[in-house]
Every structure is written in structure tokens, then in C-alpha cells.
Design a protein around this motif. Structure first.
Motif, PDB file in Angstrom:
ATOM      1  N   ILE A 211     -24.055 -48.375  22.536  1.00 41.61           N
ATOM      2  CA  ILE A 211     -24.488 -47.177  23.290  1.00 41.61           C
ATOM      3  C   ILE A 211     -24.379 -47.427  24.796  1.00 41.61           C
ATOM      4  O   ILE A 211     -23.861 -46.589  25.538  1.00 41.61           O
ATOM      5  CB  ILE A 211     -25.938 -46.757  22.918  1.00 41.61           C
ATOM      6  N   ILE A 212     -24.816 -48.609  25.263  1.00 42.23           N
ATOM      7  CA  ILE A 212     -24.754 -48.826  26.716  1.00 42.23           C
ATOM      8  C   ILE A 212     -23.305 -48.948  27.196  1.00 42.23           C
ATOM      9  O   ILE A 212     -22.989 -48.514  28.302  1.00 42.23           O
ATOM     10  CB  ILE A 212     -25.601 -50.040  27.204  1.00 42.23           C
ATOM     11  N   ILE A 213     -22.441 -49.491  26.342  1.00 41.89           N
ATOM     12  CA  ILE A 213     -21.022 -49.575  26.752  1.00 41.89           C
ATOM     13  C   ILE A 213     -20.437 -48.161  26.832  1.00 41.89           C
ATOM     14  O   ILE A 213     -19.770 -47.793  27.796  1.00 41.89           O
ATOM     15  CB  ILE A 213     -20.214 -50.482  25.784  1.00 41.89           C
ATOM     16  N   ALA A 214     -20.726 -47.355  25.818  1.00 37.08           N
ATOM     17  CA  ALA A 214     -20.196 -45.974  25.815  1.00 37.08           C
ATOM     18  C   ALA A 214     -20.712 -45.188  27.018  1.00 37.08           C
ATOM     19  O   ALA A 214     -19.956 -44.468  27.671  1.00 37.08           O
ATOM     20  CB  ALA A 214     -20.603 -45.271  24.517  1.00 37.08           C
ATOM     21  N   MET A 215     -21.993 -45.344  27.337  1.00 37.49           N
ATOM     22  CA  MET A 215     -22.584 -44.557  28.421  1.00 37.49           C
ATOM     23  C   MET A 215     -22.168 -45.072  29.799  1.00 37.49           C
ATOM     24  O   MET A 215     -21.922 -44.288  30.703  1.00 37.49           O
ATOM     25  CB  MET A 215     -24.126 -44.577  28.321  1.00 37.49           C
ATOM     26  N   ASN A 216     -22.099 -46.405  29.944  1.00 38.51           N
ATOM     27  CA  ASN A 216     -21.859 -46.957  31.281  1.00 38.51           C
ATOM     28  C   ASN A 216     -20.393 -47.148  31.621  1.00 38.51           C
ATOM     29  O   ASN A 216     -20.035 -47.139  32.787  1.00 38.51           O
ATOM     30  CB  ASN A 216     -22.600 -48.290  31.445  1.00 38.51           C
ATOM     31  N   LEU A 217     -19.556 -47.329  30.598  1.00 36.53           N
ATOM     32  CA  LEU A 217     -18.128 -47.462  30.874  1.00 36.53           C
ATOM     33  C   LEU A 217     -17.364 -46.263  30.325  1.00 36.53           C
ATOM     34  O   LEU A 217     -16.582 -45.636  31.028  1.00 36.53           O
ATOM     35  CB  LEU A 217     -17.588 -48.760  30.260  1.00 36.53           C
ATOM     36  N   GLY A 218     -17.639 -45.938  29.055  1.00 36.73           N
ATOM     37  CA  GLY A 218     -16.921 -44.835  28.398  1.00 36.73           C
ATOM     38  C   GLY A 218     -17.026 -43.529  29.178  1.00 36.73           C
ATOM     39  O   GLY A 218     -15.999 -42.908  29.508  1.00 36.73           O
ATOM     40  N   LEU A 219     -18.236 -43.141  29.512  1.00 29.29           N
ATOM     41  CA  LEU A 219     -18.443 -41.855  30.183  1.00 29.29           C
ATOM     42  C   LEU A 219     -17.779 -41.806  31.569  1.00 29.29           C
ATOM     43  O   LEU A 219     -17.014 -40.863  31.848  1.00 29.29           O
ATOM     44  CB  LEU A 219     -19.945 -41.559  30.262  1.00 29.29           C
ATOM     45  N   PRO A 220     -17.999 -42.799  32.449  1.00 25.98           N
ATOM     46  CA  PRO A 220     -17.312 -42.752  33.751  1.00 25.98           C
ATOM     47  C   PRO A 220     -15.780 -42.796  33.600  1.00 25.98           C
ATOM     48  O   PRO A 220     -15.070 -42.135  34.358  1.00 25.98           O
ATOM     49  CB  PRO A 220     -17.817 -44.007  34.474  1.00 25.98           C
ATOM     50  N   ILE A 221     -15.264 -43.557  32.602  1.00 20.90           N
ATOM     51  CA  ILE A 221     -13.807 -43.628  32.429  1.00 20.90           C
ATOM     52  C   ILE A 221     -13.266 -42.253  32.020  1.00 20.90           C
ATOM     53  O   ILE A 221     -12.272 -41.764  32.568  1.00 20.90           O
ATOM     54  CB  ILE A 221     -13.421 -44.727  31.401  1.00 20.90           C
ATOM     55  N   ILE A 222     -13.943 -41.595  31.082  1.00 19.70           N
ATOM     56  CA  ILE A 222     -13.496 -40.247  30.663  1.00 19.70           C
ATOM     57  C   ILE A 222     -13.531 -39.287  31.856  1.00 19.70           C
ATOM     58  O   ILE A 222     -12.568 -38.554  32.113  1.00 19.70           O
ATOM     59  CB  ILE A 222     -14.378 -39.719  29.498  1.00 19.70           C
ATOM     60  N   LEU A 223     -14.620 -39.318  32.627  1.00 13.86           N
ATOM     61  CA  LEU A 223     -14.724 -38.453  33.800  1.00 13.86           C
ATOM     62  C   LEU A 223     -13.620 -38.786  34.809  1.00 13.86           C
ATOM     63  O   LEU A 223     -13.047 -37.900  35.451  1.00 13.86           O
ATOM     64  CB  LEU A 223     -16.095 -38.618  34.479  1.00 13.86           C
ATOM     65  N   GLY A 224     -13.312 -40.101  34.932  1.00 17.05           N
ATOM     66  CA  GLY A 224     -12.260 -40.539  35.850  1.00 17.05           C
ATOM     67  C   GLY A 224     -10.895 -40.038  35.406  1.00 17.05           C
ATOM     68  O   GLY A 224     -10.086 -39.603  36.239  1.00 17.05           O
ATOM     69  N   ILE A 225     -10.609 -40.102  34.092  1.00 15.97           N
ATOM     70  CA  ILE A 225      -9.316 -39.629  33.576  1.00 15.97           C
ATOM     71  C   ILE A 225      -9.191 -38.131  33.849  1.00 15.97           C
ATOM     72  O   ILE A 225      -8.154 -37.649  34.313  1.00 15.97           O
ATOM     73  CB  ILE A 225      -9.195 -39.943  32.057  1.00 15.97           C
ATOM     74  N   ILE A 226     -10.280 -37.389  33.611  1.00 18.58           N
ATOM     75  CA  ILE A 226     -10.246 -35.932  33.820  1.00 18.58           C
ATOM     76  C   ILE A 226      -9.967 -35.613  35.295  1.00 18.58           C
ATOM     77  O   ILE A 226      -9.205 -34.714  35.620  1.00 18.58           O
ATOM     78  CB  ILE A 226     -11.583 -35.282  33.360  1.00 18.58           C
ATOM     79  N   THR A 227     -10.602 -36.392  36.201  1.00 17.82           N
ATOM     80  CA  THR A 227     -10.487 -36.065  37.632  1.00 17.82           C
ATOM     81  C   THR A 227      -9.373 -36.843  38.340  1.00 17.82           C
ATOM     82  O   THR A 227      -9.132 -36.640  39.529  1.00 17.82           O
ATOM     83  CB  THR A 227     -11.834 -36.339  38.345  1.00 17.82           C
ATOM     84  N   GLY A 228      -8.734 -37.768  37.633  1.00 16.06           N
ATOM     85  CA  GLY A 228      -7.555 -38.435  38.202  1.00 16.06           C
ATOM     86  C   GLY A 228      -7.832 -39.698  39.006  1.00 16.06           C
ATOM     87  O   GLY A 228      -6.938 -40.202  39.682  1.00 16.06           O
ATOM     88  N   ASP A 229      -9.061 -40.235  39.001  1.00 12.01           N
ATOM     89  CA  ASP A 229      -9.330 -41.488  39.712  1.00 12.01           C
ATOM     90  C   ASP A 229     -10.384 -42.285  38.930  1.00 12.01           C
ATOM     91  O   ASP A 229     -11.591 -42.162  39.173  1.00 12.01           O
ATOM     92  CB  ASP A 229      -9.823 -41.186  41.136  1.00 12.01           C
ATOM     93  N   VAL A 230      -9.879 -43.097  38.001  1.00 12.48           N
ATOM     94  CA  VAL A 230     -10.785 -43.813  37.099  1.00 12.48           C
ATOM     95  C   VAL A 230     -11.642 -44.833  37.858  1.00 12.48           C
ATOM     96  O   VAL A 230     -12.868 -44.858  37.735  1.00 12.48           O
ATOM     97  CB  VAL A 230      -9.988 -44.515  35.972  1.00 12.48           C
TER      98      VAL A 230
END
Ligand SMILES: [Zn+2]
Ligand SMILES: [Zn+2]
Length: 387
Positions: free
Chosen positions: A165-184
Motif C-alpha cells: 500500500i505505501i509503495i502504491a501510494m507514495n510511488l505509484g500515485l505520483p508516477i501515474i500523475l506524472g505520466i498524465i501531466t508529462g513530467d514524472v
């Protein structure tokens, strides 16, 4: 406070996982985060993600781990509990079960260096962060005080699956947001690293600053303080002396003007049915405790002056008034619970009792006001001070 001799922290067994976590994220926040900002710059939406993600984590700790699970000061719909369980994991302050077990012991054994897990008696550094990085007598939890939470499916789901859960929330979520916005990388640095470090240290400040600096209007015998400045950074958790005195209250800042976003969140959610059974301390009880504390302060101040008698006389007369008021309150409570006549009071009697209790509460408020004026008038070391 316990006067156990302290050995230095570097002689103690180190807990490496939290040490590496705090050191590495702190170092990145101080180096990589500003360097990336200078070289590439951050976009407004990355700052927005930082703010929203940070607020969700802080609320999940304050309203979730703290006021909901540790103190049961209200109840919440499963959707809110799920949100809190996910974002309190994102805050990486140990599982909700461990967080609450430590926190309940913190309340139960406050300032006892061997049993309060983050006792302020061991100093600023210990209560801020070192209690998680080194082994102390108070480091180990027996979970005896969280049996109710061990029956909570969401709490146990998070406890048993904490690492994914902490990996998904702390890395997974920012990475997904980064992919969507173009700057991971930019998103990971702001919404991941900086958000985590800010969230860590603001929460930790409650245990350190909140037990060292500030006022103690409710209970002078404990280290917990009300600190309005600290409160600005901790989502309303800074009225810590009140909180330690009335832990069942879902509020921390109880006055309308006191900044307490966590209280506003819980109250707002109750208006749409997502939180319920909000508990508050009876206002008269709060006034009583406040007045008792003022009596204590006045007595201490009077002890320091030469011409005590006239002040003591005034204080004794106030104390008699206080005792009478408490006696009246007690008999009203007997009446309210039907203990006096052996049968429950009628609706009208209840209304009448309620308003009489409000009158007493007002009386206490005024007595508090008088005591404050009295304390202000007593000038220590001036010898012949007179009322
Ligand atoms: Zn608490
Ligand atoms: Zn505390």
C-alpha cells in the motif's frame, strides 16, 4: 516525570528502516527537490498535487488515525474510513494499528519516560523523531490497548498489506500523475518526496513543539501545550493541552475562532451523513477544569508575594463560591438521571435542568474571568500589593 538516567542514543540499538527513510527523504527534499526546481522548474499543477496530496495525508492522520481510530471521538462511513486508511499509509507514519497503539499509550502514560512512547521528558529530539529511530524501553507495543481496532477490517487490511500500500501510494500515485501531466520526476519529487517530508515533520512537531512550548489553560500538570502558532501547520492539532484533557472531543480548538480544519472537516462531513455520533466534552466540564487551573495559578502567584492575607481571603471566598456551584451541579446531575426521585424526569423538568446547568456554566465563565483579573493584579515581589 520519570527521572530514568538516559544513555546517549548512539549507544542504543538503531532501527534502520525508519532511520534510512527519514534520512534519505530529508536529504532529497533538501537537495534534489530545489536543484530540479532551479534547473527545470515546477509547474503549478505539481504544486497543486503537492498541496492536495499533502492535505489528504494530514487529514487522514489527524481526522483518521488520531480522532477517529485512536480516540473514537466520532464514527465515519466506510468510504471515509477507506480514504483515511489509504492516505494515512501514504503519510508513512507506521500502520494505523501501530500509530493508535503508541498514541493511546502516549495519552495513558504521558510524560512517563519508560512508558510514554514519545515522552517529552526525554527532550525535543527524542519526542520529535528519535523515538522511532532507536530502541527505548517504550519502543515495543503489546497491542493490549487496541483490541477494538484489531476487529476493524480496514485497519487490519492496511496493517497486513502495509508495504504494497505505501509503495502504491507514495510511488505509484505520483508516477501515474506524472505520466498524465508529462513530467514524472518533477511530480515524484514534489507530490512524493517533499510532501512526505513536510507531512512527517509537521505531525512530529505536535509531539515535540506541542509538548514543550505554549500555554496550559486546562491542565498544568502535563507537558501538552496549546500553541496557536504550531496549530497553523498541523491542521488544528495544536490545541494539544485541551486535547490531552478532553481526548474524547472530536474538536481540538473548541472556540468558534480557533483554527481547526480537522474539526471543520468532521463537522462538514456530518452534515451529509458521512460522519456521525460526534462527541464533545460537556461545556460546563470544560469551564470547571479551566477554573480549577486558574485557582492553581492564582495560589502559586499569591505564594510568591509578601502580603498574602488579603489576596488569600478573596481567593477563599471565590473557592467557597466554586464549591457551592459544583454542589448545585451535582444535584442537577442526580435529578437529570432520575437518581433523586427514582424515576426519570419529565420533558419539562429536563428542559429546566438543562437551562440551570447553562446558568452554572455561565457562572463558571464569570468566575474564570474574575480569577484572570485577580491573577493579573497580583504583582510578585512588590511586597505590599493590595486588592
Ligand atoms: Zn490524542
Ligand atoms: Zn501529546
Amino acid at each position: 516525570m520519570n527521572a530514568t538516567p538516559l544513555s546517549s542514543s548512539n549507544q542504543r540499538k538503531r532501527f534502520w528502516i525508519p532511520t534510512i527513510l527519514f534520512a534519505s527523504t530529508g536529504l532529497l527534499a533538501l537537495t534534489a527537490v530545489p536543484i530540479y526546481g532551479f534547473v527545470y522548474g515546477y509547474h503549478w499543477y505539481q504544486w497543486l498535487a503537492f498541496a492536495i496530496f499533502g492535505a489528504l495525508c494530514s487529514f487522514s492522520i489527524a481526522a483518521g488515525n488520531h480522532r477517529l481510530w485512536s480516540h473514537k471521538s466520532y464514527e465515519a462511513h466506510w468510504s471515509i474510513r477507506l480514504l483515511f486508511i489509504l492516505f494515512s499509509a501514504a503519510a508513512m507514519q507506521n500502520t494505523t494499528l501501530n500509530w493508535c497503539a503508541s498514541h493511546r499509550y502516549h495519552h495513558q502514560f504521558i510524560d512517563d519516560n519508560n512508558r510514554d512512547p514519545y515522552s517529552a521528558g526525554r527532550g525535543f529530539w527524542f519526542s520529535h523523531i528519535d523515538w522511532m529511530m532507536h530502541e527505548y524501553p517504550s519502543s515495543y507495543l503489546d497491542y493490549k490497548n487496541v483490541k477494538d481496532l484489531q476487529r476493524d477490517q480496514l485497519v487490519m487490511w492496511q496493517h497486513d498489506n502495509y508495504v504494497p500500500i505505501i509503495i502504491a501510494m507514495n510511488l505509484g500515485l505520483p508516477i501515474i500523475l506524472g505520466i498524465i501531466t508529462g513530467d514524472v520526476l518533477g511530480m515524484v519529487l514534489l507530490a512524493g518526496v517533499l510532501r512526505l517530508v513536510v507531512n512527517h515533520h509537521t505531525t512530529f512537531m505536535i509531539n515535540s513543539f506541542g509538548h514543550l512550548w505554549g500555554r496550559r489553560p486546562y491542565k498544568g500538570s502535563i507537558s501538552a501545550r496549546d500553541n496557536a502558532f504550531l496549530n497553523l501547520f498541523v491542521f488544528g492539532e495544536g490545541y494539544h493541552n485541551y486535547h490531552h484533557t478532553f481526548q474524547i472531543d472530536y474538536r481540538s480548538g473548541i472556540r468558534w475562532f480557533q483554527y481547526d480544519p480537522t474539526k471543520w472537516l468532521i463537522k462538514s462531513l456530518s452534515l451529509v451523513g458521512l460522519t456521525y455520533n460526534l462527541r464533545v466534552a460537556p461545556p460546563i466540564q470544560v469551564q470547571k477544569v479551566k477554573v480549577e487551573q486558574l485557582f492553581k495559578q492564582a495560589r502559586e502567584k499569591i505564594e510568591k508575594i509578601k502580603d498574602k492575607e488579603s489576596w488569600q481571603e478573596i481567593l477563599e471566598s471565590e473557592a467557597r463560591g466554586f464549591a457551592k456551584l459544583l454542589k448545585n451541579w451535582k444535584s442537577l446531575q442526580f435529578l437529570r438521571h432520575g437518581e433523586k426521585h427514582g424515576q426519570p424526569p419529565s420533558e419539562w423538568e429536563l428542559t429546566s435542568i438543562q437551562t440551570k446547568i447553562q446558568e452554572l456554566e455561565y457562572g463558571l465563565k464569570m468566575q474564570g474571568k474574575r480569577l484572570k483579573i485577580l491573577i493579573g493584579k497580583i504583582r510578585p515581589n512588590e511586597g505590599a500589593a493590595t486588592p
